[in-house]
Design an enzyme around this catalytic site. Structure first.
Site, PDB file in Angstrom:
ATOM      1  N   ASP A   1     102.981  -9.400  38.614  1.00 37.62           N
ATOM      2  CA  ASP A   1     103.704 -10.616  38.257  1.00 37.62           C
ATOM      3  C   ASP A   1     102.890 -11.846  38.652  1.00 37.62           C
ATOM      4  O   ASP A   1     102.049 -11.789  39.558  1.00 37.62           O
ATOM      5  CB  ASP A   1     105.056 -10.675  38.976  1.00 37.62           C
ATOM      6  CG  ASP A   1     105.986  -9.547  38.584  1.00 37.62           C
ATOM      7  OD1 ASP A   1     105.804  -8.988  37.492  1.00 37.62           O
ATOM      8  OD2 ASP A   1     106.874  -9.219  39.389  1.00 37.62           O
ATOM      9  N   LYS A   2     103.181 -12.959  38.012  1.00 37.85           N
ATOM     10  CA  LYS A   2     102.476 -14.206  38.300  1.00 37.85           C
ATOM     11  C   LYS A   2     102.487 -14.517  39.795  1.00 37.85           C
ATOM     12  O   LYS A   2     101.452 -14.875  40.375  1.00 37.85           O
ATOM     13  CB  LYS A   2     103.117 -15.353  37.520  1.00 37.85           C
ATOM     14  CG  LYS A   2     102.561 -16.729  37.875  1.00 37.85           C
ATOM     15  CD  LYS A   2     103.333 -17.837  37.171  1.00 37.85           C
ATOM     16  CE  LYS A   2     102.860 -19.211  37.635  1.00 37.85           C
ATOM     17  NZ  LYS A   2     103.643 -20.312  37.017  1.00 37.85           N
TER      18      LYS A   2
END
Length: 314
Positions: free
Chosen positions: A132-133
């Site tokens: 995920d970011k």
């Protein structure tokens, strides 16, 4: 020419087996574009080959990537001619997408790694798995189709060991706890993942590493690798990841009693979700050598953990 031992195989599988540098999906693309002929005719992907069949294959030159290389700082912890492993910082998106056309890990890889081969017919890096970011830590990138296919296969067979460090609100009931709960897209919010009987099987093994005043520091080992798996499984237990704005369930506001003030202070010290891909172990796709790598907590999370474990906070 097809040998007797290959008779009855699907043509796409046969070509991929004969040419390890091409993935089966790449072969399918070549067939769809008319670059494969079986006895002079364009075959279906599901067509079976027979002894003596003649297969002609034309592999067009790699198409240049539409993604521009960018001089983004990148920490490479391992690299050879087949693959590299990067320590992705939080805040860095992996792939370009609407809203993130530039400034991604892929843009950085195209700048830093000159010998990337084509995957899927486009000269771009082969991301084997994603983060995920706002999750930091170790990621594998394949440099060519053969490495990508073997690493992806190892991932599906669960032969790649991935261990994360996560801080969760409250305390797990046991020092070791396994969550086996299927995951699917949420019906109420398609951007979120939820536990659902109709979902795909998802298994996470949690081990408490440290017990803090109102939170636990955990090791989370993935047996499967579904989207947001660790975050959703911990939220499902009632112990969401510290700093998780999507599945956090109110964060420190969910802590009552004497630990509430401590929780608010920890929350203020954690700038994003407390989740880090800390260890990665896998067999090298060419040599078979076991690669075992570790990335310590980055400064933003390490500082918060140091405060949380300090006796003065108890």
């Amino acid at each position: 020419m097809v040998p007797a031992g290959a008779a009855g195989q699907r043509i796409d599988a046969h070509i991929a087996a004969q040419l390890p540098e091409l993935s089966r999906s790449r072969v399918a693309q070549l067939m769809e574009s008319g670059n494969v002929r079986l006895n002079g005719a364009v075959p279906r992907k599901s067509e079976r080959v027979a002894e003596g069949d003649v297969i002609e294959l034309e592999v067009p030159p790699l198409q240049p990537s539409v993604i521009e290389p960018e001089a983004i700082p990148l920490e490479i912890v391992y690299e050879d001619r087949d693959l590299l492993v990067v320590n992705k910082p939080a805040g860095l998106v992996v792939h370009p997408a609407p809203g993130h056309r530039s400034g991604t890990l892929v843009n950085a890889l195209l700048h830093h790694v000159e010998d990337l081969s084509g995957i899927g017919g486009v000269k771009r890096p082969g991301i084997v798995h994603r983060l995920d970011k706002d999750t930091s830590g170790l990621m594998i990138v394949a440099k060519h189709d053969r490495a990508h296919r073997r690493l992806s296969g190892a991932l599906k067979r669960r032969d790649i060991n991935r261990v994360y460090l996560a801080a969760c609100w409250g305390h797990l009931q046991e020092d070791r706890q396994t969550v086996d709960a299927p995951l699917a897209r949420s019906r109420s919010d398609r951007k979120k993942i939820a536990v659902a009987e109709s979902g795909r099987r998802a298994v996470t093994h949690f081990t408490r590493v440290e017990r803090w005043v109102a939170a636990d520091l955990l090791e989370a080992r993935l047996e499967t690798g579904r989207t947001h798996q660790i975050r959703v499984h911990l939220a499902h237990l009632g112990h969401p990841v510290v700093g998780d704005e999507v599945y956090g369930g109110g964060g420190a506001r969910g802590i009552s009693g004497t630990g509430r003030g401590w929780a608010r202070e920890l929350e203020a010290r954690v700038p994003r979700q407390f989740l880090h891909a800390a260890r990665l172990a896998f067999d090298h796709p060419r040599t078979g050598e076991r690669i075992d790598l570790e990335a310590r907590l980055p400064p933003d999370l390490a500082g918060a953990a140091e405060w949380a474990r300090s006796p003065s906070t108890r």
